[in-house]
Design an enzyme around this catalytic site. Structure first.
Site, short mmCIF file in Angstrom:
data_model
loop_
_atom_site.label_atom_id
_atom_site.label_comp_id
_atom_site.label_asym_id
_atom_site.label_seq_id
_atom_site.Cartn_x
_atom_site.Cartn_y
_atom_site.Cartn_z
N ARG A 25 0.85 -1.20 0.00
CA ARG A 25 0.00 0.00 0.00
C ARG A 25 0.89 1.26 0.00
O ARG A 25 0.98 1.96 -0.98
CB ARG A 25 -0.94 -0.03 1.21
CG ARG A 25 -2.10 0.96 1.12
CD ARG A 25 -1.73 2.36 1.49
NE ARG A 25 -1.15 2.46 2.82
CZ ARG A 25 -0.57 3.56 3.29
NH1 ARG A 25 -0.51 4.64 2.55
NH2 ARG A 25 -0.04 3.58 4.49
N ASP A 26 1.59 1.50 1.09
CA ASP A 26 2.39 2.73 1.21
C ASP A 26 3.46 2.79 0.12
O ASP A 26 3.73 3.84 -0.44
CB ASP A 26 3.04 2.76 2.60
CG ASP A 26 3.38 4.18 3.05
OD1 ASP A 26 3.78 4.98 2.21
OD2 ASP A 26 3.24 4.47 4.25
N HIS A 70 4.13 3.95 12.75
CA HIS A 70 4.34 3.92 11.30
C HIS A 70 5.41 4.97 11.01
O HIS A 70 5.14 6.16 10.96
CB HIS A 70 3.00 4.28 10.63
CG HIS A 70 3.07 4.40 9.14
ND1 HIS A 70 2.69 3.37 8.30
CD2 HIS A 70 3.47 5.41 8.34
CE1 HIS A 70 2.86 3.77 7.04
NE2 HIS A 70 3.33 4.99 7.04
N HIS A 79 8.70 6.65 8.93
CA HIS A 79 9.39 6.80 7.65
C HIS A 79 10.86 7.13 7.90
O HIS A 79 11.21 7.74 8.91
CB HIS A 79 8.71 7.89 6.81
CG HIS A 79 7.49 7.40 6.10
ND1 HIS A 79 7.46 7.17 4.75
CD2 HIS A 79 6.27 7.05 6.57
CE1 HIS A 79 6.26 6.72 4.40
NE2 HIS A 79 5.51 6.63 5.48
N CYS A 106 4.33 9.50 0.54
CA CYS A 106 2.99 10.06 0.67
C CYS A 106 2.70 10.88 -0.58
O CYS A 106 3.43 11.82 -0.90
CB CYS A 106 2.90 10.94 1.92
SG CYS A 106 1.36 11.86 1.98
N ASN A 147 9.29 4.09 3.94
CA ASN A 147 9.11 3.60 5.30
C ASN A 147 10.41 2.96 5.77
O ASN A 147 11.28 2.63 4.97
CB ASN A 147 8.04 2.52 5.33
CG ASN A 147 6.66 3.08 5.11
OD1 ASN A 147 6.28 3.36 3.99
ND2 ASN A 147 5.92 3.25 6.17
ZN ZN Z 1 3.46 6.12 5.29
#
Ligand code: ZN
Length: 313
Positions: A22-23, A214, A216, A247, A256
Protein backbone atom coordinates in the site's frame (compact mmCIF):
# COMPACT_ATOMS: atom_id res chain seq x y z
CA UNK A 1 31.41 -4.06 34.49
CA UNK A 2 27.74 -4.52 33.79
CA UNK A 3 26.72 -6.20 30.58
CA UNK A 4 25.69 -3.35 28.24
CA UNK A 5 22.95 -5.51 26.73
CA UNK A 6 21.27 -5.47 30.16
CA UNK A 7 20.86 -1.73 30.10
CA UNK A 8 17.75 -1.01 28.04
CA UNK A 9 15.00 -3.55 28.31
CA UNK A 10 14.00 -4.66 24.86
CA UNK A 11 10.93 -6.73 24.09
CA UNK A 12 11.55 -10.38 23.16
CA UNK A 13 9.10 -10.29 20.30
CA UNK A 14 8.24 -7.73 17.65
CA UNK A 15 5.14 -7.72 15.46
CA UNK A 16 5.70 -6.41 11.93
CA UNK A 17 2.91 -5.15 9.74
CA UNK A 18 4.03 -5.12 6.13
CA UNK A 19 2.73 -1.97 4.39
CA UNK A 20 4.76 -2.05 1.17
CA UNK A 21 1.87 -3.13 -1.07
CA UNK A 22 0.00 0.00 0.00
CA UNK A 23 2.39 2.73 1.21
CA UNK A 24 5.10 1.57 -1.18
CA UNK A 25 3.13 0.87 -4.32
CA UNK A 26 1.08 4.07 -4.10
CA UNK A 27 4.28 6.13 -4.50
CA UNK A 28 5.36 4.44 -7.73
CA UNK A 29 4.52 6.41 -10.87
CA UNK A 30 4.87 3.34 -13.09
CA UNK A 31 1.79 1.14 -12.83
CA UNK A 32 2.80 -2.10 -11.15
CA UNK A 33 1.04 -4.88 -13.07
CA UNK A 34 -1.70 -6.66 -11.15
CA UNK A 35 0.21 -9.95 -11.60
CA UNK A 36 3.23 -8.52 -9.80
CA UNK A 37 1.10 -7.07 -7.00
CA UNK A 38 -0.55 -10.47 -6.51
CA UNK A 39 2.81 -12.28 -6.64
CA UNK A 40 4.27 -9.84 -4.08
CA UNK A 41 1.37 -10.36 -1.70
CA UNK A 42 1.64 -14.13 -2.06
CA UNK A 43 5.37 -14.02 -1.32
CA UNK A 44 4.73 -11.81 1.70
CA UNK A 45 1.96 -13.99 3.07
CA UNK A 46 4.32 -17.00 2.89
CA UNK A 47 7.12 -15.14 4.70
CA UNK A 48 5.73 -15.44 8.21
CA UNK A 49 4.33 -11.88 8.29
CA UNK A 50 0.99 -12.02 10.08
CA UNK A 51 -0.48 -8.69 8.97
CA UNK A 52 -0.22 -7.05 5.58
CA UNK A 53 -1.63 -3.72 4.50
CA UNK A 54 -2.53 -5.15 1.12
CA UNK A 55 -3.94 -2.18 -0.72
CA UNK A 56 -6.02 0.94 -0.39
CA UNK A 57 -9.55 1.52 -1.58
CA UNK A 58 -9.22 5.08 -2.82
CA UNK A 59 -10.78 6.57 -5.93
CA UNK A 60 -8.68 5.47 -8.93
CA UNK A 61 -8.54 9.08 -10.11
CA UNK A 62 -6.79 10.06 -6.87
CA UNK A 63 -4.31 7.16 -6.85
CA UNK A 64 -4.35 5.31 -10.20
CA UNK A 65 -1.84 2.76 -8.84
CA UNK A 66 -4.59 1.36 -6.57
CA UNK A 67 -7.24 1.08 -9.30
CA UNK A 68 -6.96 -2.72 -9.26
CA UNK A 69 -7.47 -3.12 -5.48
CA UNK A 70 -10.58 -5.32 -5.85
CA UNK A 71 -8.94 -7.52 -8.48
CA UNK A 72 -5.77 -7.91 -6.39
CA UNK A 73 -7.79 -9.06 -3.38
CA UNK A 74 -9.77 -11.50 -5.54
CA UNK A 75 -6.65 -13.05 -7.03
CA UNK A 76 -4.27 -13.48 -4.10
CA UNK A 77 -3.86 -16.83 -2.44
CA UNK A 78 -5.38 -16.15 0.98
CA UNK A 79 -3.27 -17.45 3.83
CA UNK A 80 -5.67 -18.04 6.75
CA UNK A 81 -2.88 -17.18 9.21
CA UNK A 82 -2.54 -13.69 7.71
CA UNK A 83 -4.75 -10.68 8.32
CA UNK A 84 -5.13 -8.59 5.19
CA UNK A 85 -5.64 -4.91 6.00
CA UNK A 86 -6.62 -2.04 3.75
CA UNK A 87 -6.39 1.69 4.01
CA UNK A 88 -9.61 3.53 3.28
CA UNK A 89 -10.11 7.27 2.84
CA UNK A 90 -13.81 7.31 3.74
CA UNK A 91 -16.97 5.26 4.23
CA UNK A 92 -17.35 4.46 0.55
CA UNK A 93 -13.84 3.03 0.47
CA UNK A 94 -14.64 1.00 3.60
CA UNK A 95 -17.69 -0.53 1.94
CA UNK A 96 -15.60 -1.51 -1.10
CA UNK A 97 -12.89 -2.99 1.13
CA UNK A 98 -15.37 -5.09 3.08
CA UNK A 99 -16.89 -6.39 -0.13
CA UNK A 100 -13.38 -7.39 -1.26
CA UNK A 101 -12.93 -9.49 1.89
CA UNK A 102 -10.54 -7.29 3.86
CA UNK A 103 -9.90 -8.44 7.47
CA UNK A 104 -9.07 -5.06 8.99
CA UNK A 105 -9.60 -1.43 8.03
CA UNK A 106 -7.38 1.55 8.62
CA UNK A 107 -8.35 5.16 8.19
CA UNK A 108 -5.79 7.95 8.09
CA UNK A 109 -6.58 11.10 10.02
CA UNK A 110 -3.91 13.78 9.90
CA UNK A 111 -2.83 15.66 13.00
CA UNK A 112 -3.28 19.01 11.22
CA UNK A 113 -6.18 20.52 9.27
CA UNK A 114 -4.04 21.46 6.25
CA UNK A 115 -2.65 17.96 5.80
CA UNK A 116 -6.04 16.34 6.27
CA UNK A 117 -7.60 18.67 3.66
CA UNK A 118 -4.81 17.89 1.18
CA UNK A 119 -4.95 14.19 1.93
CA UNK A 120 -8.68 13.47 1.85
CA UNK A 121 -10.38 16.84 1.29
CA UNK A 122 -12.04 16.78 4.71
CA UNK A 123 -11.63 18.57 8.01
CA UNK A 124 -10.31 16.53 10.94
CA UNK A 125 -13.82 16.60 12.47
CA UNK A 126 -15.34 15.30 9.25
CA UNK A 127 -12.77 12.49 9.06
CA UNK A 128 -13.55 11.53 12.65
CA UNK A 129 -17.28 11.42 11.89
CA UNK A 130 -16.50 9.15 8.92
CA UNK A 131 -14.33 7.06 11.20
CA UNK A 132 -17.16 6.53 13.71
CA UNK A 133 -19.39 5.29 10.91
CA UNK A 134 -16.68 2.97 9.62
CA UNK A 135 -16.20 1.57 13.12
CA UNK A 136 -19.91 0.72 13.22
CA UNK A 137 -19.68 -0.80 9.75
CA UNK A 138 -16.74 -2.89 10.95
CA UNK A 139 -18.62 -4.03 14.06
CA UNK A 140 -21.45 -5.31 11.87
CA UNK A 141 -19.01 -7.34 9.77
CA UNK A 142 -16.78 -8.31 12.68
CA UNK A 143 -13.82 -6.46 11.18
CA UNK A 144 -11.40 -4.44 13.28
CA UNK A 145 -11.11 -0.76 12.43
CA UNK A 146 -8.18 1.42 13.46
CA UNK A 147 -7.25 5.04 12.92
CA UNK A 148 -3.71 6.05 12.12
CA UNK A 149 -2.55 9.60 12.69
CA UNK A 150 -0.43 11.00 9.88
CA UNK A 151 2.08 13.68 10.86
CA UNK A 152 1.99 12.84 14.56
CA UNK A 153 5.63 13.93 14.81
CA UNK A 154 5.60 16.93 12.48
CA UNK A 155 3.59 18.16 9.52
CA UNK A 156 4.86 18.87 6.00
CA UNK A 157 2.48 21.85 5.79
CA UNK A 158 2.26 23.26 9.32
CA UNK A 159 5.66 22.26 10.72
CA UNK A 160 5.91 21.43 14.42
CA UNK A 161 2.97 19.91 16.23
CA UNK A 162 2.35 20.20 19.92
CA UNK A 163 2.30 16.83 21.69
CA UNK A 164 -0.97 17.88 23.34
CA UNK A 165 -2.65 18.09 19.90
CA UNK A 166 -1.46 14.56 19.10
CA UNK A 167 -2.66 13.18 22.44
CA UNK A 168 -6.02 14.92 22.17
CA UNK A 169 -6.56 13.39 18.71
CA UNK A 170 -5.41 9.97 19.95
CA UNK A 171 -7.98 10.26 22.73
CA UNK A 172 -10.64 11.06 20.12
CA UNK A 173 -9.62 7.94 18.14
CA UNK A 174 -10.17 5.89 21.30
CA UNK A 175 -13.50 7.57 22.05
CA UNK A 176 -14.61 6.90 18.47
CA UNK A 177 -13.95 3.17 18.93
CA UNK A 178 -10.57 2.56 17.32
CA UNK A 179 -9.15 -0.93 17.83
CA UNK A 180 -5.63 0.45 18.11
CA UNK A 181 -4.04 3.87 17.79
CA UNK A 182 -1.54 4.31 14.98
CA UNK A 183 1.02 7.09 15.25
CA UNK A 184 2.60 7.94 11.93
CA UNK A 185 5.69 9.93 11.06
CA UNK A 186 4.69 10.39 7.43
CA UNK A 187 7.17 13.18 6.81
CA UNK A 188 10.12 11.46 8.54
CA UNK A 189 10.53 14.33 11.01
CA UNK A 190 10.67 12.41 14.30
CA UNK A 191 13.81 11.92 16.35
CA UNK A 192 14.44 9.33 19.08
CA UNK A 193 14.02 11.77 21.99
CA UNK A 194 10.73 13.00 20.58
CA UNK A 195 9.57 9.41 20.16
CA UNK A 196 10.34 8.66 23.81
CA UNK A 197 8.69 11.85 25.03
CA UNK A 198 5.51 11.32 23.05
CA UNK A 199 5.23 7.65 23.98
CA UNK A 200 5.58 8.48 27.67
CA UNK A 201 2.91 11.16 27.40
CA UNK A 202 0.74 8.69 25.50
CA UNK A 203 1.05 6.21 28.36
CA UNK A 204 0.21 8.93 30.92
CA UNK A 205 -2.91 9.81 28.97
CA UNK A 206 -4.08 6.49 27.53
CA UNK A 207 -2.39 3.90 29.71
CA UNK A 208 -1.74 0.67 27.86
CA UNK A 209 -4.28 1.27 25.10
CA UNK A 210 -2.67 -0.62 22.19
CA UNK A 211 -0.75 1.39 19.66
CA UNK A 212 1.54 0.88 16.72
CA UNK A 213 4.05 3.12 14.97
CA UNK A 214 4.34 3.92 11.30
CA UNK A 215 7.79 5.43 10.78
CA UNK A 216 9.39 6.80 7.65
CA UNK A 217 13.13 6.85 7.10
CA UNK A 218 13.16 10.06 5.06
CA UNK A 219 16.08 11.57 6.98
CA UNK A 220 17.78 8.36 8.04
CA UNK A 221 16.31 8.26 11.58
CA UNK A 222 13.90 5.40 10.96
CA UNK A 223 15.80 2.60 12.71
CA UNK A 224 16.99 4.88 15.53
CA UNK A 225 13.38 5.93 16.13
CA UNK A 226 12.29 2.29 16.08
CA UNK A 227 14.85 1.34 18.72
CA UNK A 228 13.76 4.25 20.93
CA UNK A 229 10.16 3.00 20.64
CA UNK A 230 11.20 -0.61 21.34
CA UNK A 231 12.92 0.55 24.51
CA UNK A 232 9.65 2.26 25.46
CA UNK A 233 7.89 -1.08 25.06
CA UNK A 234 6.24 -0.63 21.65
CA UNK A 235 6.16 -3.94 19.77
CA UNK A 236 4.06 -3.23 16.68
CA UNK A 237 5.56 -1.47 13.68
CA UNK A 238 4.61 -0.87 10.09
CA UNK A 239 7.51 -1.56 7.74
CA UNK A 240 7.80 -1.75 3.99
CA UNK A 241 9.67 -4.27 1.88
CA UNK A 242 12.68 -2.74 0.17
CA UNK A 243 12.02 0.49 2.08
CA UNK A 244 9.43 1.55 -0.48
CA UNK A 245 6.90 4.20 0.44
CA UNK A 246 5.99 7.82 0.79
CA UNK A 247 2.99 10.06 0.67
CA UNK A 248 1.39 11.11 -2.62
CA UNK A 249 0.22 14.54 -1.41
CA UNK A 250 3.57 15.58 0.08
CA UNK A 251 6.63 16.79 -1.81
CA UNK A 252 9.87 15.37 -0.41
CA UNK A 253 8.34 12.20 1.00
CA UNK A 254 10.18 8.91 0.91
CA UNK A 255 10.20 5.38 2.17
CA UNK A 256 9.11 3.60 5.30
CA UNK A 257 11.55 1.82 7.57
CA UNK A 258 12.51 -1.18 5.47
CA UNK A 259 11.21 -4.58 6.50
CA UNK A 260 14.55 -6.22 5.69
CA UNK A 261 16.55 -3.75 7.77
CA UNK A 262 14.33 -4.14 10.82
CA UNK A 263 14.23 -7.93 10.44
CA UNK A 264 17.99 -8.13 10.26
CA UNK A 265 18.38 -5.81 13.25
CA UNK A 266 15.99 -8.02 15.21
CA UNK A 267 17.93 -11.13 14.20
CA UNK A 268 21.18 -9.52 15.37
CA UNK A 269 19.63 -8.39 18.67
CA UNK A 270 17.78 -11.68 19.22
CA UNK A 271 14.30 -10.26 19.02
CA UNK A 272 11.82 -12.76 17.63
CA UNK A 273 9.75 -11.72 14.57
CA UNK A 274 8.71 -15.03 13.02
CA UNK A 275 9.43 -13.56 9.58
CA UNK A 276 11.84 -15.04 7.03
CA UNK A 277 14.26 -12.36 5.84
CA UNK A 278 15.09 -14.28 2.64
CA UNK A 279 11.46 -14.48 1.61
CA UNK A 280 11.09 -10.71 2.01
CA UNK A 281 14.28 -10.10 0.04
CA UNK A 282 13.03 -12.31 -2.77
CA UNK A 283 9.86 -10.23 -3.00
CA UNK A 284 11.88 -7.00 -2.94
CA UNK A 285 14.24 -8.22 -5.66
CA UNK A 286 11.34 -8.97 -8.00
CA UNK A 287 10.07 -5.42 -7.48
CA UNK A 288 13.55 -3.99 -7.87
CA UNK A 289 13.91 -5.80 -11.20
CA UNK A 290 10.59 -4.44 -12.40
CA UNK A 291 11.17 -0.85 -11.20
CA UNK A 292 14.71 -0.85 -12.63
CA UNK A 293 16.38 0.90 -9.67
CA UNK A 294 18.00 -0.23 -6.43
CA UNK A 295 15.51 -0.05 -3.56
CA UNK A 296 16.38 1.84 -0.38
CA UNK A 297 16.75 -1.12 2.01
CA UNK A 298 20.34 -1.27 3.24
CA UNK A 299 20.26 -4.98 4.02
CA UNK A 300 18.77 -5.72 0.60
CA UNK A 301 21.81 -4.02 -0.95
CA UNK A 302 24.57 -4.97 1.50
CA UNK A 303 23.44 -8.47 2.53
CA UNK A 304 23.93 -10.12 5.90
CA UNK A 305 27.07 -10.79 7.92
CA UNK A 306 27.50 -14.36 6.66
CA UNK A 307 27.00 -13.23 3.06
CA UNK A 308 29.65 -10.57 3.52
CA UNK A 309 32.09 -13.12 4.93
CA UNK A 310 31.33 -15.52 2.06
CA UNK A 311 31.95 -12.76 -0.47
CA UNK A 312 35.34 -11.99 1.06
CA UNK A 313 36.62 -15.56 1.09
ZN1 ZN B 1 3.46 6.12 5.29
Amino acid sequence: MTDPTDAPSLPKHLHLIEVGPRDGFQMESTFIPTDLKVATLDRLSASGVREIEATSFVHPKVIPQMADADEVMARIERNPAVRYLALVPNRRGAERALKAGIDGLRLVVCATETYNQRNVGLSVDESLRDFEQIVRLGEREDVEVSAVMAAAFGCPFEGKIDDSVVLELAQRFVDAGTHRVGLGDSAGLANPLQIRRLLRKYRDRLGDFPLWLHLHDTRGFGIANTIAALEEGVTRFDTSLGGLGGCPVMKGASGNVSTEDLLYLCREMEIETGVDLDAIREASRALQDFLGRPLASRVLQAGTRSELVARNQ
